[in-house]
Design an enzyme around this catalytic site. Sequence first.
Site, mmCIF file in Angstrom:
data_model
loop_
_atom_site.group_PDB
_atom_site.id
_atom_site.type_symbol
_atom_site.label_atom_id
_atom_site.label_comp_id
_atom_site.label_asym_id
_atom_site.label_seq_id
_atom_site.Cartn_x
_atom_site.Cartn_y
_atom_site.Cartn_z
ATOM 1 N N CYS A 121 0.817 -1.227 0.000
ATOM 2 C CA CYS A 121 0.000 0.000 0.000
ATOM 3 C C CYS A 121 0.848 1.272 0.000
ATOM 4 O O CYS A 121 0.321 2.367 -0.175
ATOM 5 C CB CYS A 121 -0.957 0.005 1.182
ATOM 6 S SG CYS A 121 -2.001 -1.452 1.229
ATOM 7 N N HIS A 254 -2.901 7.154 2.519
ATOM 8 C CA HIS A 254 -3.438 5.868 2.073
ATOM 9 C C HIS A 254 -4.827 5.673 2.672
ATOM 10 O O HIS A 254 -5.057 5.939 3.847
ATOM 11 C CB HIS A 254 -2.496 4.750 2.515
ATOM 12 C CG HIS A 254 -3.049 3.392 2.269
ATOM 13 N ND1 HIS A 254 -3.579 3.035 1.043
ATOM 14 C CD2 HIS A 254 -3.176 2.314 3.077
ATOM 15 C CE1 HIS A 254 -3.999 1.786 1.131
ATOM 16 N NE2 HIS A 254 -3.769 1.334 2.338
ATOM 17 N N ASN A 284 -10.258 0.036 0.307
ATOM 18 C CA ASN A 284 -8.786 0.084 0.280
ATOM 19 C C ASN A 284 -8.307 -0.544 -1.030
ATOM 20 O O ASN A 284 -8.448 -1.744 -1.234
ATOM 21 C CB ASN A 284 -8.264 -0.695 1.497
ATOM 22 C CG ASN A 284 -6.743 -0.684 1.593
ATOM 23 O OD1 ASN A 284 -6.053 -0.306 0.650
ATOM 24 N ND2 ASN A 284 -6.240 -1.115 2.726
HETATM 25 O O1 UT7 Z 1 -3.739 -1.319 3.534
HETATM 26 C C1 UT7 Z 1 -2.936 -1.707 4.600
HETATM 27 C C2 UT7 Z 1 -3.303 -0.983 5.785
HETATM 28 N N1 UT7 Z 1 -4.450 -1.614 6.419
HETATM 29 C C3 UT7 Z 1 -5.024 -1.014 7.425
HETATM 30 O O2 UT7 Z 1 -4.616 0.071 7.760
HETATM 31 C C4 UT7 Z 1 -6.111 -1.734 8.201
HETATM 32 C C5 UT7 Z 1 -5.964 -1.392 9.651
HETATM 33 N N2 UT7 Z 1 -6.934 -2.034 10.509
HETATM 34 C C6 UT7 Z 1 -8.221 -1.720 10.517
HETATM 35 O O3 UT7 Z 1 -8.668 -0.920 9.719
HETATM 36 C C7 UT7 Z 1 -9.114 -2.338 11.564
HETATM 37 O O4 UT7 Z 1 -8.319 -2.974 12.552
HETATM 38 C C8 UT7 Z 1 -10.136 -3.366 10.996
HETATM 39 C C9 UT7 Z 1 -11.184 -2.637 10.193
HETATM 40 C C10 UT7 Z 1 -9.405 -4.371 10.126
HETATM 41 C C11 UT7 Z 1 -10.838 -4.107 12.130
HETATM 42 O O5 UT7 Z 1 -11.479 -3.186 12.988
HETATM 43 P P1 UT7 Z 1 -11.329 -3.365 14.573
HETATM 44 O O6 UT7 Z 1 -12.135 -2.326 15.177
HETATM 45 O O7 UT7 Z 1 -9.845 -3.385 14.869
HETATM 46 O O8 UT7 Z 1 -12.012 -4.764 14.815
HETATM 47 P P2 UT7 Z 1 -11.406 -6.106 15.417
HETATM 48 O O9 UT7 Z 1 -10.458 -6.726 14.469
HETATM 49 O O10 UT7 Z 1 -10.932 -5.848 16.814
HETATM 50 O O11 UT7 Z 1 -12.701 -6.986 15.508
HETATM 51 C C12 UT7 Z 1 -13.771 -6.648 16.386
HETATM 52 C C13 UT7 Z 1 -14.878 -7.658 16.190
HETATM 53 C C14 UT7 Z 1 -14.381 -9.116 16.212
HETATM 54 O O12 UT7 Z 1 -15.384 -9.907 16.852
HETATM 55 P P3 UT7 Z 1 -15.198 -10.382 18.390
HETATM 56 O O13 UT7 Z 1 -13.912 -11.153 18.392
HETATM 57 O O14 UT7 Z 1 -15.132 -9.099 19.158
HETATM 58 O O15 UT7 Z 1 -16.414 -11.172 18.598
HETATM 59 C C15 UT7 Z 1 -14.324 -9.477 14.751
HETATM 60 O O16 UT7 Z 1 -14.469 -10.861 14.556
HETATM 61 O O17 UT7 Z 1 -15.474 -7.472 14.906
HETATM 62 C C16 UT7 Z 1 -15.527 -8.729 14.214
HETATM 63 N N3 UT7 Z 1 -15.477 -8.516 12.777
HETATM 64 C C17 UT7 Z 1 -16.579 -8.347 12.024
HETATM 65 N N4 UT7 Z 1 -17.883 -8.332 12.335
HETATM 66 C C18 UT7 Z 1 -18.756 -8.132 11.330
HETATM 67 C C19 UT7 Z 1 -14.385 -8.469 11.974
HETATM 68 N N5 UT7 Z 1 -14.769 -8.267 10.707
HETATM 69 C C20 UT7 Z 1 -16.115 -8.192 10.705
HETATM 70 C C21 UT7 Z 1 -17.079 -8.002 9.704
HETATM 71 N N6 UT7 Z 1 -18.396 -7.971 10.051
HETATM 72 N N7 UT7 Z 1 -16.748 -7.837 8.400
#
Ligand code: UT7
Length: 327
Positions: A121, A254, A284
């Site tokens: 990225c 980005h 993204n």
């Molecule tokens: O291009 C390279 C750069 N990439 C980035 O900069 C991405 C950086 N990271 C992020 O943008 C965020 O960390 C994410 C969007 C990937 C995730 O958001 P988060 O607030 O960090 O969520 P999390 O990973 O802590 O997940 C929270 C909950 C989890 O459930 P439990 O374990 O709390 O029950 C996940 O399983 O959200 C769940 N979850 C979803 N729920 C519904 C993860 N993906 C989904 C989904 N729909 N698509």
Amino acid sequence: MAARIYSRLVGTGGYLPGAPVSNAAMVERLAGLGIESSDEWIRERTGIEQRHFAADQQSTSDLAFEASSSALASAGLAAKDVDLIIVATSTPDMIFPSTACRLQRKLGIHQCAAFDVQAVCSGFVYALATADLFIQTGQARTALVVGAETFSRILDYNDRGTCVLFGDGAGAVVLRAADTPGVLAHKLYARAEHEAILNTPGQLAHGKVCGSPFLTMDGQAVFRLAVEVLESSAREVAAMAGLDVKAIDWFIPHQANRRILVMVGKRLQIPESRLIATVAQHANTSAASVPLALDAARRDGRLQAGQTLMLQGVGGGFTWGALALRL
Ligand code: UT7
């Protein structure tokens, strides 16, 4: 003494394949696989509302061709004027030749330097900094710099934590030799100790794919690191360019997650109105995200001659980079 050569941005273009795919359509697709998600979760956690996916027969160089043609038209230049092509991509058409060489052929350019840059990225910022150095040293006069991706091909639709985040697209710019700057400063960074938090580890060997060919990500670790390095690199490159970070006209980071953009903006004390954000519409698009956002803001009239811009990439490697320029 020979006059110093600078590089200036003289054209931009963008291309998004097909019709937008809404969060609702992604949620339905996931439901078909027995995986739960929702439009609310995707919007609230990322700001993403839709993305575009390339058709099966469209390759990364096809997307790059559309964006490049549009960038050349906006610059008022013909393909034959280009003497350097750099394509930033992590989803190349093939192992070799490079996507840049395939783009050269599609553009009908008989001969020029053409190569790919792989910095995920951060790729576009890496490519733009490289093109600037080619121009500054007199190795090129008109560079076509492209970020193009078909990330849909490396998404695991059984992983709801990643497959809803990415989209396909291409953005391109034309950078030309000039007597006045243009590109003011840039710095590229990599910290490979963080390889494990974002990668697509599969490889081809002996006629087979070995290891997973799908993108994997520790979202929270990437989030934390992205916020940290976007802030620090903006400050460092603004200082190198002799600019007050708070006085820069437009930030084009980005486009991974709206929450990252807002958090970095707060840390840098810049209002949201000076942040170009296309993550809602494009999701993204990895190396394509910065040039696509740049093109969108130029076309809707927000970007004006004389303004200062901070372009920033961050992603797998772990890599990041920032580039300051004056339009
Ligand atoms: O291009 C390279 C750069 N990439 C980035 O900069 C991405 C950086 N990271 C992020 O943008 C965020 O960390 C994410 C969007 C990937 C995730 O958001 P988060 O607030 O960090 O969520 P999390 O990973 O802590 O997940 C929270 C909950 C989890 O459930 P439990 O374990 O709390 O029950 C996940 O399983 O959200 C769940 N979850 C979803 N729920 C519904 C993860 N993906 C989904 C989904 N729909 N698509």
